[in-house]
Design an enzyme around this catalytic site. Structure first.
Site, short mmCIF file in Angstrom:
data_model
loop_
_atom_site.label_atom_id
_atom_site.label_comp_id
_atom_site.label_asym_id
_atom_site.label_seq_id
_atom_site.Cartn_x
_atom_site.Cartn_y
_atom_site.Cartn_z
N LYS A 77 3.14 -28.63 4.00
CA LYS A 77 3.17 -27.44 4.87
C LYS A 77 1.92 -26.60 4.63
CE LYS A 77 6.43 -23.59 5.82
NZ LYS A 77 7.74 -23.03 5.45
N SER A 152 11.06 -22.34 9.12
CA SER A 152 9.66 -22.33 9.46
C SER A 152 8.91 -23.62 9.13
CB SER A 152 8.99 -21.16 8.73
OG SER A 152 9.03 -21.38 7.32
N SER A 176 14.16 -22.30 5.46
CA SER A 176 13.08 -22.97 6.18
C SER A 176 12.85 -24.43 5.85
CB SER A 176 11.77 -22.21 5.98
OG SER A 176 11.76 -21.10 6.84
#
Ligand code: GLN
Length: 487
Positions: A77, A152, A176
């Site tokens: 990420k 997210s 997330s």
């Protein structure tokens, strides 16, 4: 070539049945073909990944030792620092930011001979539940490109689901990792706070943030945990192994937990879609013949979790994000005529709407006069939620509940209504407030063919048991083997 699990792929590479270069090429080819549509990646390190893969293959060919990931392609990420490429947090303010060092997890992946193929898209600064708050690009759900991948860590979840990497890392402040895992039909584990180093993770809510794996199988999650878990002297909140030893998460994975007591909180299901509730009931029915006992438990303060979370997370965010001022990092306004304007205009120009909203909320909650009424109160609620969970775990080994009230929603469906978006975090945020681990595993599909996830929570530092409990279910079911049809 078939998209394999991380475990199978690294076994094949280590045994010489395939090579790291071949695996990385396949992933790069898929990214080239599919990612224009999925939008999982912000950056892809083609040249560097191939060079690294060739170096690992060279070592294998020479009979030299290789690490546990043996050249498998992994994605990270884009809120974890890498000494190569940009680290953007999907924000325009960090668009060209080059970190001077690797996050500890990135260093650990490299030491285990993972090949990092790219950085994945996310909600800006990890604020969101759909990845629609990304300031840089749109990610769609590989199961239905009209729907969100969750957030997210939506880029990481979509990349794993679409076979654009063998596994990925995400971060979870309020859900997330688990929620996008559920929306994309993959496995997502949020470890105990302090189990995995946050050094080099761009901070959102420092007392809540935790890095963890997004994978195709429970076994892959265990494998990645073996690589990333452990004490880090660079992160003062990472826990010493003398206090909580790190297990070999693969060693006992296939050994079922005997006399398993599963806690269920019936009252919580009321807010969830009937399809989600049905899938969960069916999942519980899979555990019963394995000797599990279902025990009704109560979490009396559960309903206050969202309110407490959105005060604490925004308060911490408002402080953490003060550093993006146009001086230290990233975008600097060209319109600024004095130094105060450098701060205000740089931030006004380059931060997204949701990030601004949270900075304002957090600053308000921390301001004198309101601190006691909001922030302090939220901390007290947080403590009650933690206590509820601790006492529930006196009667059961784990608690099973939905990951999210719905399956993946339509793109644009909740963007105009931030409160609706916040409400979709109802089932995941308690684990962050309490610091306990939680995993999301695939447990079915709704009527529109969208994946459903089941969430299992367990006491702090019991990831080994949590993974075993998840594995018990996975061995009995085939949901995790379904893949979206992406060609
Ligand atoms: N959806 C939650 C939020 O917007 C959680 C985000 C996260 O876990 N990073 O804050």
């Amino acid at each position: 070539m078939e998209v394999l699990s991380l475990r199978a792929l690294r076994d094949n590479i280590a045994a010489g049945r395939t090579t790291s270069v071949e695996a990385v090429r396949m992933v790069l080819e898929r990214i080239g073909r599919i990612d224009t549509m999925v939008g999982a990646y912000i950056s892809v390190f083609e040249e560097q990944a191939l060079a690294r893969a060739a170096e690992i293959d060279g070592r294998i060919a020479a009979g030299l030792p290789v690490g546990a990931l043996a050249g498998a392609p992994v994605a990270v990420k884009d809120n974890m620092c890498t000494a190569f490429g940009a680290t953007t947090c999907a924000s325009r303010i960090l668009k060209n930011f080059q970190a001077p060092y690797d996050a500890t997890v990135v260093g650990r992946l490299s030491a285990a001979d993972a090949v990092i193929v790219g950085k994945t898209n996310m909600d800006e600064f990890a604020m969101g539940s759909s990845t629609e708050n990304s300031g840089l690009r749109r990610t769609v759900n590989p199961w239905d490109t009209g729907r969100v991948p969750g957030g997210s860590s939506g880029g990481s979840a979509a990349a794993v689901a679409a076979g654009l990497c063998a596994a990925a890392l995400g971060s979870d402040t309020g859900g997330s990792i688990r929620q996008p895992a559920a929306f994309c039909g993959v496995v997502g584990l949020k470890p105990t706070y302090g189990r995995v180093s946050r050094y080099g993770l761009v901070a959102y809510g420092s007392s809540l943030d935790q890095i963890g794996p997004l994978t195709r199988t429970v076994e892959d999650a265990a494998l990645l945990m073996n690589v990333i878990a452990g004490h880090d002297p660079s992160d003062s909140t990472s826990v010493c192994e003398s206090m909580a030893p790190v297990s070999d998460y693969l060693a006992d994975l296939d050994r079922p937990v005997e006399g398993l007591r599963i806690g269920v909180v019936s009252s919580l299901n009321a807010g969830a879609d009937p399809a989600v509730v049905k899938a969960l009931d069916e999942a519980l029915a899979v555990y019963r013949p394995l000797g599990a006992e279902l025990i009704e438990v109560e979490l009396p303060h559960f309903d206050y979790a969202i309110a407490a979370y959105y005060v604490i997370a925004t308060a911490e965010a408002s402080s953490n994000l003060a550093r993006y001022d146009g001086v230290h990092y990233g975008h600097r306004s060209k319109q600024a005529e004095d130094y105060v304007a450098v701060y205000s205009k740089s931030r006004a120009e380059a931060l997204g709407q949701e990030v601004k909203r949270r900075i304002m909320l957090g600053t308000y909650a921390l301001s004198s006069g309101y601190y006691d009424a909001y922030y302090l109160k939220a901390l007290k609620v947080r403590n009650l939620i933690r206590t509820d969970l601790v006492s529930a775990f006196e009667r059961c080994d784990c608690i099973i509940m939905p990951v999210a009230p719905t399956t993946a929603f339509n793109i644009g469906e909740k963007t105009d209504d931030p409160l609706q978006m916040y409400l979709s975090d109802i089932y995941t945020i308690s684990a962050n407030l309490a610091g306990i681990p939680g995993i999301s595993i695939p447990c079915g599909f709704d009527g529109r063919g969208m994946p459903i996830g089941m969430q299992i929570l367990s006491p702090a530092f019991s990831e080994d048991r949590l993974l075993r409990i998840a594995r018990m279910y996975e061995r009995q079911t085939q949901w995790h083997q379904r893949r979206p049809d992406m060609g």
